[in-house]
Design an enzyme around this catalytic site. Sequence first.
Site, PDB file in Angstrom:
ATOM      1  N   TYR A  54      91.688 -44.535 -95.962  1.00 41.56           N
ATOM      2  CA  TYR A  54      92.119 -45.696 -96.760  1.00 41.56           C
ATOM      3  C   TYR A  54      91.962 -46.984 -95.964  1.00 41.56           C
ATOM      4  O   TYR A  54      91.512 -47.999 -96.485  1.00 41.56           O
ATOM      5  CB  TYR A  54      93.585 -45.529 -97.207  1.00 41.56           C
ATOM      6  N   PHE A 106      74.748 -70.190-112.090  1.00 39.51           N
ATOM      7  CA  PHE A 106      74.585 -68.782-112.394  1.00 39.51           C
ATOM      8  C   PHE A 106      75.775 -68.373-113.249  1.00 39.51           C
ATOM      9  O   PHE A 106      76.888 -68.843-113.033  1.00 39.51           O
ATOM     10  CB  PHE A 106      74.455 -67.896-111.146  1.00 39.51           C
ATOM     11  N   THR A 107      75.553 -67.491-114.207  1.00 37.73           N
ATOM     12  CA  THR A 107      76.554 -67.163-115.228  1.00 37.73           C
ATOM     13  C   THR A 107      77.930 -66.812-114.652  1.00 37.73           C
ATOM     14  O   THR A 107      78.921 -67.473-114.962  1.00 37.73           O
ATOM     15  CB  THR A 107      76.034 -65.981-116.074  1.00 37.73           C
ATOM     16  N   ASP A 197      75.356 -68.574-102.199  1.00 42.86           N
ATOM     17  CA  ASP A 197      75.181 -67.360-103.004  1.00 42.86           C
ATOM     18  C   ASP A 197      73.940 -66.683-102.437  1.00 42.86           C
ATOM     19  O   ASP A 197      72.812 -67.062-102.753  1.00 42.86           O
ATOM     20  CB  ASP A 197      75.014 -67.716-104.487  1.00 42.86           C
ATOM     21  N   LYS A 240      71.359 -56.370-104.983  1.00 45.75           N
ATOM     22  CA  LYS A 240      69.973 -56.864-105.106  1.00 45.75           C
ATOM     23  C   LYS A 240      69.245 -56.664-103.776  1.00 45.75           C
ATOM     24  O   LYS A 240      68.790 -55.571-103.494  1.00 45.75           O
ATOM     25  CB  LYS A 240      69.975 -58.341-105.512  1.00 45.75           C
ATOM     26  N   ARG A 364      67.248 -64.903-120.802  1.00 47.25           N
ATOM     27  CA  ARG A 364      67.827 -65.914-119.928  1.00 47.25           C
ATOM     28  C   ARG A 364      67.553 -67.270-120.582  1.00 47.25           C
ATOM     29  O   ARG A 364      66.616 -67.963-120.227  1.00 47.25           O
ATOM     30  CB  ARG A 364      67.206 -65.850-118.522  1.00 47.25           C
ATOM     31  N   PHE A 431      76.142 -62.964-123.225  1.00 50.29           N
ATOM     32  CA  PHE A 431      74.848 -62.289-123.256  1.00 50.29           C
ATOM     33  C   PHE A 431      74.987 -60.782-123.068  1.00 50.29           C
ATOM     34  O   PHE A 431      74.147 -60.021-123.520  1.00 50.29           O
ATOM     35  CB  PHE A 431      73.896 -62.875-122.196  1.00 50.29           C
TER      36      PHE A 431
HETATM   37  C1  LIG Z   1      72.353 -65.138-108.200  1.00 48.31           C
HETATM   38  C2  LIG Z   1      73.462 -64.190-108.525  1.00 48.31           C
HETATM   39  N1  LIG Z   1      74.709 -64.490-108.162  1.00 48.31           N
HETATM   40  C3  LIG Z   1      75.742 -63.668-108.442  1.00 48.31           C
HETATM   41  C4  LIG Z   1      75.562 -62.500-109.141  1.00 48.31           C
HETATM   42  C5  LIG Z   1      76.766 -61.657-109.523  1.00 48.31           C
HETATM   43  O1  LIG Z   1      76.759 -60.467-108.835  1.00 48.31           O
HETATM   44  P1  LIG Z   1      77.297 -59.075-109.448  1.00 48.31           P
HETATM   45  O2  LIG Z   1      76.460 -58.738-110.614  1.00 48.31           O
HETATM   46  O3  LIG Z   1      77.152 -58.125-108.300  1.00 48.31           O
HETATM   47  O4  LIG Z   1      78.726 -59.275-109.805  1.00 48.31           O
HETATM   48  C6  LIG Z   1      74.263 -62.141-109.521  1.00 48.31           C
HETATM   49  C7  LIG Z   1      74.034 -60.885-110.272  1.00 48.31           C
HETATM   50  O5  LIG Z   1      73.546 -60.742-111.305  1.00 48.31           O
HETATM   51  C8  LIG Z   1      73.189 -63.017-109.223  1.00 48.31           C
HETATM   52  O6  LIG Z   1      71.931 -62.732-109.594  1.00 48.31           O
END
Ligand SMILES: Cc1ncc(COP(=O)(O)O)c(C=O)c1O
Length: 458
Positions: A54, A106-107, A197, A240, A364, A431
């Site tokens: 743990y 980014f979303t 990021d 990624k 997108r 989305f």
């Molecule tokens: C540029 C970027 N930032 C953040 C994220 C968010 O990461 P996660 O999907 O691991 O939560 C992503 C993933 O899609 C991304 O492409």
Amino acid sequence: MTTEAHRRKALEEAGYNTFLLRSEDVYIDLLTDSGTSAMSDRQWAGLMMGDESYAGSRNYYHLKESIQKHYSYKYIIPTHQGRGAEHILSQILITEGDYLPGNMYFTTTKLHQELAGGKFVDVIVDEAHDPESLYKFKGDVNLNKLEALIHKVGAHKIPYVSIATTVNMAGGQPISLGNLKAIRKLTDKHGIKIIHDMTRVAENAYMIQQYEVGYEDKTVAQIVYEICSLTDGATMSAKKDAMVNIGGFLATNDPDVYDKARNLVVVYEGLHTYGGMAGRDMEALAIGIKESIQDDHIRARVGQVFYLGEKLLEMGIPIVQPIGTHGVFIDAKKFLSHISQENFPAQSLAAEIYIDSGVRAMERGVVSAGRNKETGEHNYPKLELVRLTIPRRVYTQAHMDVIADSVQRVYKNRKSIQGMKMIYEPEYLRFFQARFEKIKVTSDHYSNTDIPRYSEAQ
Ligand SMILES: Cc1ncc(COP(=O)(O)O)c(C=O)c1O
């Protein structure tokens, strides 16, 4: 493989949203490169060395060493994936009424900034919004835009500048080191942090090695280290670049931020020595980081994306140029110029490609961009794209040929493609789960105000 009739039915059942398809109905899966890459023999061996204690798992210490050595950051907190890190960091650094400038949104990052009371401001170069501009570093920040924001709202209202390597929503476009150094100089002058990021930092570093003067003889590993060193902290979706199926982390050089993050992570993710990850997954990640910054690997990875992009360009398909590093982004506005943006051309195009061949892509564009928090209107981004995202170490060049042939077939029949109407809209990150219906060619009477919102829809 499935038949066209089967795919039509599956997609209709999925509300014309490729996120809602079952994977067994997909032939080549280009939905995302997130968690879908193939782990190496060494990574799989790493899973067998999982220390599932743990607290204080040895895999945590290996991960920490790997991040410090290759990414330069001092303190790390594992999280279940990137958005877990974004959540914690946003809660710590943002206060109500703050502004967060960034090289395009980014979303998930933007949503967490908003949930913490902040407002995202796009300060990317104009070229990034133009799919035809051949500018090599479309991830660069326009320093005049950034400086104007600092003067307008005051440095005390800007906790940090968000810098993504590479910029996903712009089509996988890199930022140059020259630009990052200039941002560092400007932010230092005003006492503003840079939060990185770093989801695809190795791919960004490769583009710097290929195109930025002075970096041609540096290794990708050296460039990655230099990028990270110029920033104060980072959020990482390790699914990624680092080729794990699940995982992420928050990194910082600031002991105060670390202290607060260590405290918050136990509320939302788990103890600070595992965050949301199993020991075995931390081990696979520690190994994946090393593999991700090897020149030969990254050349092959980006080379495969370029192979597909160049093939589509030869076929006359409108795509974002220069070709991005993690996928090829089709310009749906140009591809389906007869469908207005309010009828979701990119969503419609992703649907048609799936019906044609079972290749699963994703939207997108306006669906991903969501609504304006203040007015409730759709955000209409300049870029209305379909992303053909390539997982790492999974597909062959022959798969790329199948994909290109399918896109070409759909292009030939493009005039017969109809737009969509949204019939269900979730409140957050719509989305992922929104549902659509096909409509006949665009016309004014399809008003988006008819869409049942979150609580009304079943
Ligand atoms: C540029 C970027 N930032 C953040 C994220 C968010 O990461 P996660 O999907 O691991 O939560 C992503 C993933 O899609 C991304 O492409």
